[in-house]
Design an enzyme around this catalytic site. Sequence first.
Site, mmCIF file in Angstrom:
data_model
loop_
_atom_site.group_PDB
_atom_site.id
_atom_site.type_symbol
_atom_site.label_atom_id
_atom_site.label_comp_id
_atom_site.label_asym_id
_atom_site.label_seq_id
_atom_site.Cartn_x
_atom_site.Cartn_y
_atom_site.Cartn_z
ATOM 1 N N HIS A 289 -37.379 -9.850 -39.431
ATOM 2 C CA HIS A 289 -37.053 -9.434 -38.067
ATOM 3 C C HIS A 289 -36.773 -10.670 -37.212
ATOM 4 O O HIS A 289 -37.044 -11.789 -37.622
ATOM 5 C CB HIS A 289 -38.223 -8.653 -37.448
ATOM 6 C CG HIS A 289 -39.445 -9.513 -37.240
ATOM 7 N ND1 HIS A 289 -40.251 -9.914 -38.273
ATOM 8 C CD2 HIS A 289 -39.974 -10.070 -36.117
ATOM 9 C CE1 HIS A 289 -41.230 -10.673 -37.811
ATOM 10 N NE2 HIS A 289 -41.079 -10.793 -36.499
ATOM 11 N N ASP B 220 -37.447 -11.944 -32.977
ATOM 12 C CA ASP B 220 -38.362 -11.608 -31.886
ATOM 13 C C ASP B 220 -37.598 -11.192 -30.626
ATOM 14 O O ASP B 220 -36.643 -11.854 -30.232
ATOM 15 C CB ASP B 220 -39.279 -12.798 -31.561
ATOM 16 C CG ASP B 220 -40.311 -13.050 -32.643
ATOM 17 O OD1 ASP B 220 -40.459 -12.197 -33.542
ATOM 18 O OD2 ASP B 220 -40.985 -14.100 -32.586
ATOM 19 N N HIS C 134 -37.107 -13.937 -39.540
ATOM 20 C CA HIS C 134 -38.278 -14.463 -40.236
ATOM 21 C C HIS C 134 -39.140 -13.296 -40.729
ATOM 22 O O HIS C 134 -38.935 -12.145 -40.324
ATOM 23 C CB HIS C 134 -39.086 -15.411 -39.336
ATOM 24 C CG HIS C 134 -39.452 -14.850 -38.000
ATOM 25 N ND1 HIS C 134 -38.529 -14.711 -36.973
ATOM 26 C CD2 HIS C 134 -40.624 -14.374 -37.496
ATOM 27 C CE1 HIS C 134 -39.119 -14.194 -35.909
ATOM 28 N NE2 HIS C 134 -40.395 -13.967 -36.198
ATOM 29 N N ARG D 225 -54.949 -13.183 -44.083
ATOM 30 C CA ARG D 225 -54.376 -14.209 -43.210
ATOM 31 C C ARG D 225 -54.479 -13.748 -41.766
ATOM 32 O O ARG D 225 -54.316 -12.559 -41.475
ATOM 33 C CB ARG D 225 -52.904 -14.448 -43.580
ATOM 34 C CG ARG D 225 -52.153 -15.390 -42.637
ATOM 35 C CD ARG D 225 -50.698 -15.536 -43.065
ATOM 36 N NE ARG D 225 -49.952 -16.456 -42.210
ATOM 37 C CZ ARG D 225 -49.195 -16.077 -41.192
ATOM 38 N NH1 ARG D 225 -49.070 -14.806 -40.893
ATOM 39 N NH2 ARG D 225 -48.539 -16.975 -40.471
#
Length: 355
Positions: A232, A234, A288, A298
Amino acid sequence: MTKSSKVSQQANQTISMKESPDPPFEETYKNLFDNISNEKDSNNYENLFLVEKCELPLVDLYQLNYGDEFERRDCKKKIAKASKEWGFFQVINHGVSHDILAKMRMEQVKLFKKPFNEKMNIDKNLNFSEGSYRWGTPTATCLRQLSWSEAFHVPLSDVSSSKGLSSLSSTMEQFATTLSELAQQLARLLAEELGHESNYFKETCLPNTCYIRMNRYPACPISPEVFGLMPHTDSDFLTILHQDEIGGLQLLRDGKWISVKPNPQALVINVGDLFQAWSNGVYKSVEHRVVTNKVKERFSTAFFLCPSYDAEIQSFVEPSVYRKFSFREFRQQVQEDVKRFGYKIGLPRFLVSSH
């Protein structure tokens, strides 16, 4: 096994599921997992996981804030160059204290370790807007559209209104205040590098229009076949990310996926769609994703520099590549596309040439 011991075992499993912090990915998306072999047969399946390792451009902000004129000039050029060529860069000596970052991480871990069922109904207790907690991808029609992650996506207006209610809210406010200052400094610098000095970002991106997103990516047994966050761009001006040492962030560069090596001293900055539109395509909002890890969870926290919904986005120069649009219109279009196609289309929808 006796009947009573079977009942006892089932009861224990139910209790452990209720107490588990992990969202029920496999149960909820069972039909997608059942079709995994069909996805593997597709031509470009293997290409999804071809990755190169590379160091992101690294910028030392000490030079910008305390250096001589030559060092400041050099630092500004590095930031602009990285934003044009990569859409991503890392900053060290960024002025955000280690204590704030460490406290934010501690509060975040504490929040995500609560049982899943509790997190589903926690918005009211924390004074967060309804729907702030989210997990998975409700619109997913295949595994590639599923995000194996959970998040609290919180408007800063919620944070300021819950001031002092908890150690989480006061920590989030400290985190947001310092990152907001950094984001404004970088946005102003990038505008100046295009020869455009103004208070546009200060006037448009107010403290209560920005967002914090706390992310957790649970260990995924079928990694890497499911993304932690699907590819996607941002929907903001700038994003500032603080990530842990596990790694998993990847960006697309020259048609190849690049793995971002975590740097414990650095914050990761990336250009968003709105800055690409405002800069008339000079600064790049780059696709990204986050890949999952088979054995380790994570954590990351992102700050999004956003305008109000009614703010109009248009290029600072003419002729413009993109037509003028409001942030509200942009978000609505993204949501419609995700609902219809399973993924975001974004800026190509707003090209002048497409009208």
